[in-house]
Design a protein around this motif. Structure first.
Motif, PDB file in Angstrom:
ATOM      1  N   GLU A  20       0.845  -1.189   0.000  1.00 26.35           N
ATOM      2  CA  GLU A  20       0.000   0.000   0.000  1.00 26.35           C
ATOM      3  C   GLU A  20       0.881   1.240   0.000  1.00 26.35           C
ATOM      4  OE1 GLU A  20      -3.101   0.254   2.950  1.00 26.35           O
ATOM      5  OE2 GLU A  20      -3.026  -1.918   3.201  1.00 26.35           O
ATOM      6  N   SER A  21       0.379   2.332  -0.577  1.00 26.03           N
ATOM      7  CA  SER A  21       1.137   3.580  -0.510  1.00 26.03           C
ATOM      8  C   SER A  21       1.022   4.138   0.901  1.00 26.03           C
ATOM      9  CB  SER A  21       0.614   4.586  -1.537  1.00 26.03           C
ATOM     10  OG  SER A  21      -0.724   4.903  -1.282  1.00 26.03           O
ATOM     11  N   GLY A  22       2.024   4.866   1.331  1.00 26.46           N
ATOM     12  CA  GLY A  22       2.055   5.452   2.662  1.00 26.46           C
ATOM     13  C   GLY A  22       3.472   5.586   3.161  1.00 26.46           C
ATOM     14  N   TRP A  23       3.597   5.877   4.425  1.00 28.05           N
ATOM     15  CA  TRP A  23       4.902   6.037   5.065  1.00 28.05           C
ATOM     16  C   TRP A  23       5.321   4.720   5.707  1.00 28.05           C
ATOM     17  CZ3 TRP A  23       8.045  10.194   4.778  1.00 28.05           C
ATOM     18  CH2 TRP A  23       7.503  11.359   4.262  1.00 28.05           C
ATOM     19  N   TYR A  24       6.584   4.369   5.528  1.00 26.75           N
ATOM     20  CA  TYR A  24       7.150   3.136   6.090  1.00 26.75           C
ATOM     21  C   TYR A  24       8.439   3.468   6.832  1.00 26.75           C
ATOM     22  CZ  TYR A  24       4.042   0.400   3.110  1.00 26.75           C
ATOM     23  OH  TYR A  24       2.932  -0.155   2.517  1.00 26.75           O
ATOM     24  N   SER A  25       8.686   2.754   7.921  1.00 29.03           N
ATOM     25  CA  SER A  25       9.998   2.845   8.547  1.00 29.03           C
ATOM     26  C   SER A  25      10.864   1.794   7.854  1.00 29.03           C
ATOM     27  CB  SER A  25       9.923   2.607  10.053  1.00 29.03           C
ATOM     28  OG  SER A  25       9.420   1.332  10.350  1.00 29.03           O
ATOM     29  N   PRO A  36       2.059   0.373   6.401  1.00 31.64           N
ATOM     30  CA  PRO A  36       2.110   1.800   6.096  1.00 31.64           C
ATOM     31  C   PRO A  36       1.516   2.637   7.225  1.00 31.64           C
ATOM     32  CG  PRO A  36       0.249   0.828   4.953  1.00 31.64           C
ATOM     33  CD  PRO A  36       0.976  -0.299   5.663  1.00 31.64           C
ATOM     34  N   HIS A  37       2.042   3.841   7.371  1.00 31.74           N
ATOM     35  CA  HIS A  37       1.545   4.816   8.325  1.00 31.74           C
ATOM     36  C   HIS A  37       0.906   5.948   7.532  1.00 31.74           C
ATOM     37  CE1 HIS A  37       3.771   2.727  11.454  1.00 31.74           C
ATOM     38  NE2 HIS A  37       4.806   2.710  10.618  1.00 31.74           N
ATOM     39  N   SER A  38      -0.085   6.605   8.128  1.00 29.28           N
ATOM     40  CA  SER A  38      -0.831   7.639   7.412  1.00 29.28           C
ATOM     41  C   SER A  38      -0.050   8.941   7.237  1.00 29.28           C
ATOM     42  CB  SER A  38      -2.151   7.926   8.122  1.00 29.28           C
ATOM     43  OG  SER A  38      -1.905   8.329   9.456  1.00 29.28           O
ATOM     44  N   SER A  39       0.950   9.180   8.082  1.00 25.35           N
ATOM     45  CA  SER A  39       1.729  10.403   7.976  1.00 25.35           C
ATOM     46  C   SER A  39       3.172  10.153   8.404  1.00 25.35           C
ATOM     47  CB  SER A  39       1.130  11.503   8.853  1.00 25.35           C
ATOM     48  OG  SER A  39       1.280  11.166  10.218  1.00 25.35           O
ATOM     49  N   GLU A  40       4.038  11.099   8.056  1.00 25.82           N
ATOM     50  CA  GLU A  40       5.429  10.992   8.465  1.00 25.82           C
ATOM     51  C   GLU A  40       5.536  11.040   9.991  1.00 25.82           C
ATOM     52  OE1 GLU A  40       9.794  12.915   7.455  1.00 25.82           O
ATOM     53  OE2 GLU A  40       8.014  14.128   7.076  1.00 25.82           O
ATOM     54  N   ALA A  41       4.708  11.869  10.621  1.00 23.70           N
ATOM     55  CA  ALA A  41       4.728  11.974  12.089  1.00 23.70           C
ATOM     56  C   ALA A  41       4.374  10.633  12.741  1.00 23.70           C
ATOM     57  CB  ALA A  41       3.765  13.059  12.555  1.00 23.70           C
TER      58      ALA A  41
END
Length: 59
Positions: A20-25, A36-41
């Motif tokens: 999925e698209s989103g933020w990953y560590s 995935p995370h919804s935001s960089e924060a």
């Protein structure tokens, strides 16, 4: 201790990678650790949970 950093995966790349698209560590090697995370924060909060800052012990 892992050196993790946030990485944003956009739609085109997510289709290629099958995620999925989103933020990953990610690790330095590029391996996804969480997301995935919804935001960089949100991603940075998760990195802090996985990899808490080193605290010095008082002598």
């Amino acid at each position: 201790m892992q050196n993790l950093s946030p990485r944003h995966v956009m739609t085109e790349e997510s289709l290629r990678l099958g995620v999925e698209s989103g933020w990953y560590s990610t690790k330095v090697s590029g391996t996804f650790v969480s997301g995935p995370h919804s935001s960089e924060a949100d991603c940075l909060r998760r990195i802090a949970e996985i990899n808490p800052p080193v605290t010095k012990k008082k002598s």
